[in-house]
Design an enzyme around this catalytic site. Structure first.
Site, PDB file in Angstrom:
ATOM      1  N   THR A  63      28.715  40.278  42.032  1.00 58.84           N
ATOM      2  CA  THR A  63      27.343  39.890  41.686  1.00 58.84           C
ATOM      3  C   THR A  63      26.353  40.249  42.788  1.00 58.84           C
ATOM      4  OG1 THR A  63      28.120  38.116  40.254  1.00 58.84           O
ATOM      5  CG2 THR A  63      25.911  37.861  41.118  1.00 58.84           C
ATOM      6  N   THR A  88      32.678  36.981  43.721  1.00 55.65           N
ATOM      7  CA  THR A  88      33.166  35.662  44.137  1.00 55.65           C
ATOM      8  C   THR A  88      34.401  35.177  43.361  1.00 55.65           C
ATOM      9  OG1 THR A  88      31.628  34.538  42.658  1.00 55.65           O
ATOM     10  CG2 THR A  88      30.880  34.929  44.920  1.00 55.65           C
ATOM     11  N   ASP A  89      34.649  35.775  42.171  1.00 55.43           N
ATOM     12  CA  ASP A  89      35.756  35.254  41.344  1.00 55.43           C
ATOM     13  C   ASP A  89      37.106  35.329  42.055  1.00 55.43           C
ATOM     14  OD1 ASP A  89      33.879  34.834  39.400  1.00 55.43           O
ATOM     15  OD2 ASP A  89      34.543  36.449  38.075  1.00 55.43           O
ATOM     16  N   SER A  92      34.821  41.487  40.694  1.00 57.96           N
ATOM     17  CA  SER A  92      36.049  41.096  41.384  1.00 57.96           C
ATOM     18  C   SER A  92      37.240  40.778  40.470  1.00 57.96           C
ATOM     19  CB  SER A  92      35.788  39.984  42.391  1.00 57.96           C
ATOM     20  OG  SER A  92      35.612  38.741  41.786  1.00 57.96           O
TER      21      SER A  92
HETATM   22  N1  ASP Z   1      32.040  37.773  38.183  1.00 59.07           N
HETATM   23  C1  ASP Z   1      31.495  38.092  39.477  1.00 59.07           C
HETATM   24  C2  ASP Z   1      32.555  38.809  40.297  1.00 59.07           C
HETATM   25  O1  ASP Z   1      33.421  38.167  40.812  1.00 59.07           O
HETATM   26  C3  ASP Z   1      31.070  36.853  40.141  1.00 59.07           C
HETATM   27  C4  ASP Z   1      30.417  37.032  41.466  1.00 59.07           C
HETATM   28  O2  ASP Z   1      30.476  38.055  42.123  1.00 59.07           O
HETATM   29  O3  ASP Z   1      29.787  36.046  41.916  1.00 59.07           O
HETATM   30  O4  ASP Z   1      32.489  39.998  40.433  1.00 59.07           O
END
Ligand code: ASP
Length: 324
Positions: A12, A86-87, A54
């Protein structure tokens, strides 16, 4: 002036919201152009290594990031920042913690709001991550995760909220430091553990969560020659429903290591209960107790240990020493 390498991998933090409100990847990383933020204080080198959401990150990708950082250490950089979705951020961060020498600061960060959303946290987290990577006190802290003004160990941090910017928390142990007034301040030390300098990753390491009324179906489904190991998120202190026991025994008979953690958010798995399916019985059957790690972290640790050709007592010792 310190030289910091920024490795961008996607997530993200590098995405934008379109006119329909959907968050989508960009061809150009909007954050990579923001080097001005610490102009004159830090020599920032950028490597656009990946552009992956991710959930697309695999252990092979983690290994490539590790190898890139090893090269940066050889080249003499003073610190590394990795931007990541973040995932699965906590898994990549912990993989790096287990496989990199503890010589320079390595900081992982991300964002919960994409680059053009109101209140986007990406640039702020990126700036803080660079500050932490360039701070002398960050040496010897292992890989850390910097998000929302907090510094967490890669070993224990976890994503706890689907969308809130304060999503990264360290249950039971807490963050080791904070970023305040443009400075990184530490309040705790991390106990050092073994580093595995692997250059390959095995496949077939699984994670299964126990639930009320569970039977052996999922365990039998992975009982084959391609399975190298299993992490079992047990109930409470580390217990399972009795109907699962015959299938768990079949996996153990097939020499598949089973690591027991708790599905609880707080606390550590323990062999306390002596009833059918209790932790004491699971230990007697030969499962490995791993204290302090959540399921996804224990899986990364098991994968790293198996990739380093560990087995038997060596693997048991490696997995069992999570908090000692
Ligand atoms: N779905 C996103 C990822 O992990 C979430 C994020 O980056 O905050 O790529």
């Amino acid at each position: 002036m310190k030289t910091i390498l920024a490795i961008h991998t996607g997530g993200t933090i590098s995405m934008s919201q379109n006119e329909k409100g959907e968050v989508v990847p960009n061809d150009e990383n909007p954050i990579a152009e923001e080097q001005v933020i610490l102009k004159g204080q830090i020599n920032l080198i950028t490597d656009e290594m990946f552009n992956l959401p991710s959930p697309h990150v695999t252990p092979e990708v983690m290994l490539k990031i590790k190898q890139r950082i090893m090269k940066a250490i050889d080249d003499g950089v003073d610190g590394v920042v990795i931007t990541h979705g973040t995932d699965t951020l906590e898994e990549t961060a912990y993989f790096l913690d287990l496989t990199l020498p503890n010589t320079i600061p390595v900081v992982v960060t991300g964002a919960m709001r994409s680059s053009n959303e109101i209140g986007s946290d990406g640039l702020y987290n990126f700036r803080n991550a660079i500050l932490v990577a360039a701070t002398d006190e960050s040496y010897g802290k292992g890989v850390v995760v910097v998000m929302n003004d907090e510094i967490h160990t890669a070993r224990y941090v976890t994503k706890t909220h689907t969308t809130n910017v304060a999503t990264f928390r360290t249950p039971t142990f807490g963050p080791i430091g904070i970023v305040t007034q443009n400075k990184a301040k530490y309040f705790q030390e991390l106990i050092q553990t073994e580093v595995c300098d692997i250059n390959q990753v095995v496949e077939g390491v699984y994670l299964i969560k126990a639930y009320a009324g569970m039977d052996g179906t999922l365990f039998d489904a992975i009982n084959n020659d391609n399975t190298k190991g299993l992490v079992l998120e047990g109930l409470g202190a580390g217990n399972v429903p009795p109907q699962t026991l015959p299938a768990i025994q079949r996996l153990l008979d097939n020499h598949i290591p089973i690591v027991l953690v708790s599905r609880c958010y707080n606390g550590v798995a323990q062999d306390i209960y002596d009833y059918e399916g209790g932790g004491i019985q699971l230990m007697k059957m030969g499962t490995i107790l791993c204290q302090g790690l959540n399921g996804q972290k224990a899986r990364i640790k098991l994968l790293v240990g198996l990739s380093d050709n560990m087995s038997g007592d060596e693997l048991r010792e490696f997995m069992g020493n999570a908090i000692s």
